[in-house]
Write a protein that holds these residues in place. Structure first.
Motif, PDB file in Angstrom:
ATOM      1  N   PHE A 147      44.370  50.491  54.351  1.00 46.51           N
ATOM      2  CA  PHE A 147      44.163  49.409  55.316  1.00 46.51           C
ATOM      3  C   PHE A 147      44.260  48.039  54.639  1.00 46.51           C
ATOM      4  N   THR A 148      43.858  47.968  53.383  1.00 42.81           N
ATOM      5  CA  THR A 148      43.944  46.700  52.660  1.00 42.81           C
ATOM      6  C   THR A 148      45.394  46.294  52.408  1.00 42.81           C
ATOM      7  N   ASN A 149      46.262  47.269  52.219  1.00 37.44           N
ATOM      8  CA  ASN A 149      47.649  46.978  51.861  1.00 37.44           C
ATOM      9  C   ASN A 149      48.624  47.046  53.039  1.00 37.44           C
ATOM     10  N   ALA A 150      48.209  47.603  54.171  1.00 38.79           N
ATOM     11  CA  ALA A 150      49.095  47.665  55.350  1.00 38.79           C
ATOM     12  C   ALA A 150      48.984  46.352  56.123  1.00 38.79           C
TER      13      ALA A 150
ATOM     14  N   THR B 293      34.808  41.130  64.302  1.00 39.13           N
ATOM     15  CA  THR B 293      35.757  41.010  63.198  1.00 39.13           C
ATOM     16  C   THR B 293      35.656  42.239  62.310  1.00 39.13           C
ATOM     17  N   VAL B 294      36.751  42.635  61.690  1.00 40.70           N
ATOM     18  CA  VAL B 294      36.738  43.737  60.730  1.00 40.70           C
ATOM     19  C   VAL B 294      37.564  43.351  59.515  1.00 40.70           C
ATOM     20  N   ASP B 295      37.150  43.840  58.359  1.00 36.09           N
ATOM     21  CA  ASP B 295      37.944  43.706  57.140  1.00 36.09           C
ATOM     22  C   ASP B 295      37.587  44.866  56.222  1.00 36.09           C
ATOM     23  N   PRO B 296      38.437  45.199  55.259  1.00 39.30           N
ATOM     24  CA  PRO B 296      38.216  46.385  54.430  1.00 39.30           C
ATOM     25  C   PRO B 296      36.907  46.381  53.654  1.00 39.30           C
ATOM     26  N   LYS B 297      36.369  45.205  53.328  1.00 43.18           N
ATOM     27  CA  LYS B 297      35.149  45.135  52.536  1.00 43.18           C
ATOM     28  C   LYS B 297      33.940  45.709  53.274  1.00 43.18           C
ATOM     29  N   GLN B 298      34.023  45.796  54.594  1.00 44.41           N
ATOM     30  CA  GLN B 298      32.894  46.335  55.364  1.00 44.41           C
ATOM     31  C   GLN B 298      32.745  47.844  55.211  1.00 44.41           C
ATOM     32  N   PHE B 299      33.772  48.502  54.656  1.00 42.71           N
ATOM     33  CA  PHE B 299      33.780  49.966  54.656  1.00 42.71           C
ATOM     34  C   PHE B 299      33.848  50.537  53.247  1.00 42.71           C
ATOM     35  N   TYR B 300      33.143  49.892  52.320  1.00 40.97           N
ATOM     36  CA  TYR B 300      33.007  50.451  50.981  1.00 40.97           C
ATOM     37  C   TYR B 300      32.224  51.774  51.048  1.00 40.97           C
TER      38      TYR B 300
ATOM     39  N   VAL C 297      49.854  35.027  57.888  1.00 43.19           N
ATOM     40  CA  VAL C 297      50.479  35.196  56.578  1.00 43.19           C
ATOM     41  C   VAL C 297      51.662  36.148  56.677  1.00 43.19           C
ATOM     42  N   VAL C 298      51.412  37.325  57.223  1.00 43.36           N
ATOM     43  CA  VAL C 298      52.458  38.325  57.465  1.00 43.36           C
ATOM     44  C   VAL C 298      52.430  38.668  58.945  1.00 43.36           C
ATOM     45  N   PRO C 299      53.525  38.504  59.680  1.00 46.07           N
ATOM     46  CA  PRO C 299      53.528  38.793  61.118  1.00 46.07           C
ATOM     47  C   PRO C 299      53.171  40.248  61.411  1.00 46.07           C
ATOM     48  N   GLN C 300      52.552  40.448  62.555  1.00 45.00           N
ATOM     49  CA  GLN C 300      52.190  41.802  62.951  1.00 45.00           C
ATOM     50  C   GLN C 300      53.438  42.622  63.256  1.00 45.00           C
ATOM     51  N   ASN C 301      53.335  43.910  63.002  1.00 47.46           N
ATOM     52  CA  ASN C 301      54.443  44.813  63.270  1.00 47.46           C
ATOM     53  C   ASN C 301      54.892  44.678  64.726  1.00 47.46           C
ATOM     54  N   PRO C 302      56.197  44.453  64.982  1.00 49.38           N
ATOM     55  CA  PRO C 302      56.678  44.255  66.355  1.00 49.38           C
ATOM     56  C   PRO C 302      56.341  45.411  67.294  1.00 49.38           C
ATOM     57  N   ALA C 303      56.219  46.620  66.743  1.00 52.15           N
ATOM     58  CA  ALA C 303      55.897  47.773  67.580  1.00 52.15           C
ATOM     59  C   ALA C 303      54.480  47.697  68.140  1.00 52.15           C
TER      60      ALA C 303
ATOM     61  N   GLY D 185      41.636  40.737  57.191  1.00 55.39           N
ATOM     62  CA  GLY D 185      40.954  41.354  58.317  1.00 55.39           C
ATOM     63  C   GLY D 185      41.463  40.855  59.659  1.00 55.39           C
ATOM     64  N   ILE D 186      40.847  41.335  60.712  1.00 56.35           N
ATOM     65  CA  ILE D 186      41.223  40.975  62.079  1.00 56.35           C
ATOM     66  C   ILE D 186      40.024  40.347  62.773  1.00 56.35           C
ATOM     67  N   LYS D 187      40.250  39.182  63.349  1.00 57.27           N
ATOM     68  CA  LYS D 187      39.183  38.455  64.041  1.00 57.27           C
ATOM     69  C   LYS D 187      39.480  38.406  65.536  1.00 57.27           C
ATOM     70  N   SER D 188      38.619  37.731  66.276  1.00 54.61           N
ATOM     71  CA  SER D 188      38.772  37.534  67.725  1.00 54.61           C
ATOM     72  C   SER D 188      38.745  38.851  68.502  1.00 54.61           C
ATOM     73  N   ILE D 189      38.018  39.844  67.983  1.00 59.32           N
ATOM     74  CA  ILE D 189      37.862  41.105  68.715  1.00 59.32           C
ATOM     75  C   ILE D 189      36.869  40.866  69.861  1.00 59.32           C
ATOM     76  N   PRO D 190      37.237  41.219  71.096  1.00 62.07           N
ATOM     77  CA  PRO D 190      36.309  40.996  72.216  1.00 62.07           C
ATOM     78  C   PRO D 190      34.987  41.719  71.999  1.00 62.07           C
ATOM     79  N   LYS D 191      33.889  40.997  72.209  1.00 61.82           N
ATOM     80  CA  LYS D 191      32.562  41.579  72.041  1.00 61.82           C
ATOM     81  C   LYS D 191      32.054  42.126  73.367  1.00 61.82           C
ATOM     82  N   MET D 192      31.283  43.202  73.277  1.00 64.90           N
ATOM     83  CA  MET D 192      30.730  43.798  74.480  1.00 64.90           C
ATOM     84  C   MET D 192      29.538  42.963  74.965  1.00 64.90           C
ATOM     85  N   PRO D 193      29.507  42.621  76.251  1.00 65.56           N
ATOM     86  CA  PRO D 193      28.473  41.708  76.744  1.00 65.56           C
ATOM     87  C   PRO D 193      27.131  42.366  77.044  1.00 65.56           C
ATOM     88  N   THR D 194      27.046  43.686  76.990  1.00 65.07           N
ATOM     89  CA  THR D 194      25.823  44.358  77.402  1.00 65.07           C
ATOM     90  C   THR D 194      25.412  45.421  76.387  1.00 65.07           C
TER      91      THR D 194
END
Length: 354
Positions: free
Chosen positions: A154-157, A247-254, A95-101, A166-175
Motif C-alpha cells: 500500500f505504501t508503494n502502490a 483519513t488513512v495512511d500506511p503508518k496507521q497499520f504497523y 503527486v501521482v495521478p490516481q489510476n484511471p480505472a 495517504g488518502i484524506k477527505s473520507i466521508p465520516k459517519m454522522p451517527t
C-alpha cells in the motif's frame, strides 16, 4: 423450570438492549458527553469488532495469527478509495495521478464497507492456503510478515493508495449507530457461528487437532474458513476506522496495532466473546483516561520529571500486570458473561462486606 429460566433470561436481555439503545441515542443526540467521548466510544466499538474476529481465529480455533492489522488496512483503503468524492480526488492524488480505472468510480459507504471485508477475506484465503499448514510460532511469524507485506504494498502502490501520503477527505459517519450497529451485528454473527456445528469443529481443532481429524473434521477447510471469516470482520473494522478518522495512511497499520488486539483478547479471555468485548472497551477507554500522565505535572512549584509523553503506557502496563496476577486466564477465561454470573459476583461482594 428450564423454560421459565429461558423466558426470564430473554426478558432480561431485552431490557438490557432497551437500556443500551436509550443510552446510545442520548449519546448520539449529544445530550450526554461531547465529540471526544463519542469518538472514543466509536473507536472502542471498532476495536471490539477486530478483537472478536481475532479471538475467533486465536481463541476458538487455536491458530496463532498476527495479521489483523494487514486485513484492517485492506478494508480501510477499500472504503477510502471508493467513497472519497470524485471532485476531491485531484487534490488528494496531486503527486501521482490516481489510476484511471479507479478515478471515476464512486460507490456508497455500505457497499464499500462490504467490499473491503470481502477483499480482506479473499486475501486471507490466498494467504491461508500455504500458511495455515504451519503451526504455533511459525504461523504467527508468517502472518505477521504478510501483514507487513500488505502495508508495504500500500505504501508503494501510489496510483491506487497515494503511497505514504495517504488518502484524506473520507466521508465520516454522522451517527454512532453505524459503528455500534455494525459491532452488534458482527458480534452476534460470531456468537451464532461459535454455537453452530462449525464453531464446535473450531473448538475441537483447538483442543486436539489429531482427535478432531480422526472424528472426520477437515482441518484445512475449517482453518481456512476461520481465518477468512476473521479477516472479513477485520476488514469491516478497518473500513469503519477509515470513516471514523476521515483519513488513512500506511503508518496507521504497523504490526504494533495487532499487539493491541492480542492484548484485548488475552485480557478478556482466549475463547470468550463477552470477555473480549469488555476488554476492548476497558483498554480503549483506559488508555484515554490515563492520558493526563503524559502531560507535565507541577506541584508547589516543583515539576515532577516522570510525568512526560509515554508515562501513561507505563502506568497502564503496570495495571495490566496486576490484573493478570488475579485473572491468569483473563477476565472470563473461556466462559461467557451471563446473568447468573453477575448475580454470583454481587452475592460474593455482599458476603465480603459482611
Amino acid at each position: 423450570m428450564i423454560n421459565q429460566r429461558k423466558d426470564h433470561n430473554i426478558k432480561a436481555y431485552i431490557l438490557l438492549f432497551i437500556v443500551f439503545a436509550v443510552l446510545l441515542t442520548l449519546l448520539d443526540l449529544k445530550y450526554i458527553g461531547d465529540e471526544y467521548v463519542r469518538r472514543v466510544l466509536n473507536l472502542a466499538a471498532i476495536y471490539t469488532i477486530v478483537s472478536v474476529s481475532m479471538n475467533l481465529v486465536n481463541g476458538f480455533t487455536g491458530l496463532f495469527s498476527l495479521g489483523q492489522a494487514g486485513f484492517m488496512a485492506i478494508g480501510a483503503y477499500t472504503v477510502a478509495i471508493f467513497t472519497v468524492p470524485l471532485e476531491s480526488r485531484a487534490s488528494i492524488f496531486y503527486v501521482v495521478p490516481q489510476n484511471p480505472a479507479l478515478a471515476g468510480i464512486h460507490i456508497p459507504f455500505p457497499a464499500a464497507l462490504l467490499l473491503g471485508g470481502l477483499l480482506a477475506a479473499l486475501v486471507a484465503i490466498l494467504i491461508g492456503i500455504p500458511v495455515l499448514r504451519l503451526k504455533s510460532d511459525y504461523l504467527a511469524i508468517a502472518t505477521l510478515g504478510f501483514s507487513e507485506i500488505i502495508r508495504i504494498v500500500f505504501t508503494n502502490a501510489k496510483t491506487i493508495t497515494n503511497g505514504a501520503l495517504g488518502i484524506k477527505s473520507i466521508p465520516k459517519m454522522p451517527t454512532m449507530w453505524v459503528f455500534f450497529g455494525v459491532m452488534i451485528l458482527s458480534v452476534a454473527f460470531i456468537v451464532f457461528l461459535i454455537n453452530s456445528s462449525y464453531g464446535r469443529a473450531f473448538k475441537a481443532i483447538r483442543e486436539d487437532a489429531v482427535a478432531a481429524e480422526a472424528m472426520g473434521i477437515n482441518l484445512f477447510k475449517h482453518k481456512v474458513m476461520s481465518f477468512a471469516i476473521g479477516a472479513f470482520f477485520a476488514g469491516i473494522g478497518g473500513g469503519l476506522f477509515a470513516s471514523l478518522l476521515g483519513t488513512v495512511d500506511p503508518k496507521q497499520f504497523y504490526f504494533t496495532m495487532t499487539y493491541n488486539f492480542l492484548l484485548m483478547i488475552v485480557l478478556g479471555g482466549m475463547g470468550s466473546i463477552s470477555g473480549t468485548v469488555i476488554a476492548s472497551f476497558i483498554v480503549t477507554i483506559g488508555l484515554e483516561v490515563l492520558r493526563f500522565f503524559d502531560n507535565p505535572l507541577t506541584l508547589f512549584g516543583v515539576t515532577i520529571p516522570i510525568f512526560r509523553a509515554g508515562f501513561r503506557m507505563v502506568i497502564f502496563s503496570a495495571l495490566l500486570m496486576i490484573l493478570v496476577l488475579f485473572f491468569r486466564n483473563g477476565l472470563l477465561g473461556q466462559k461467557e458473561l451471563s446473568w447468573g454470573m453477575v448475580r454470583d459476583w454481587f452475592g460474593r461482594l455482599r458476603r465480603y462486606k459482611r
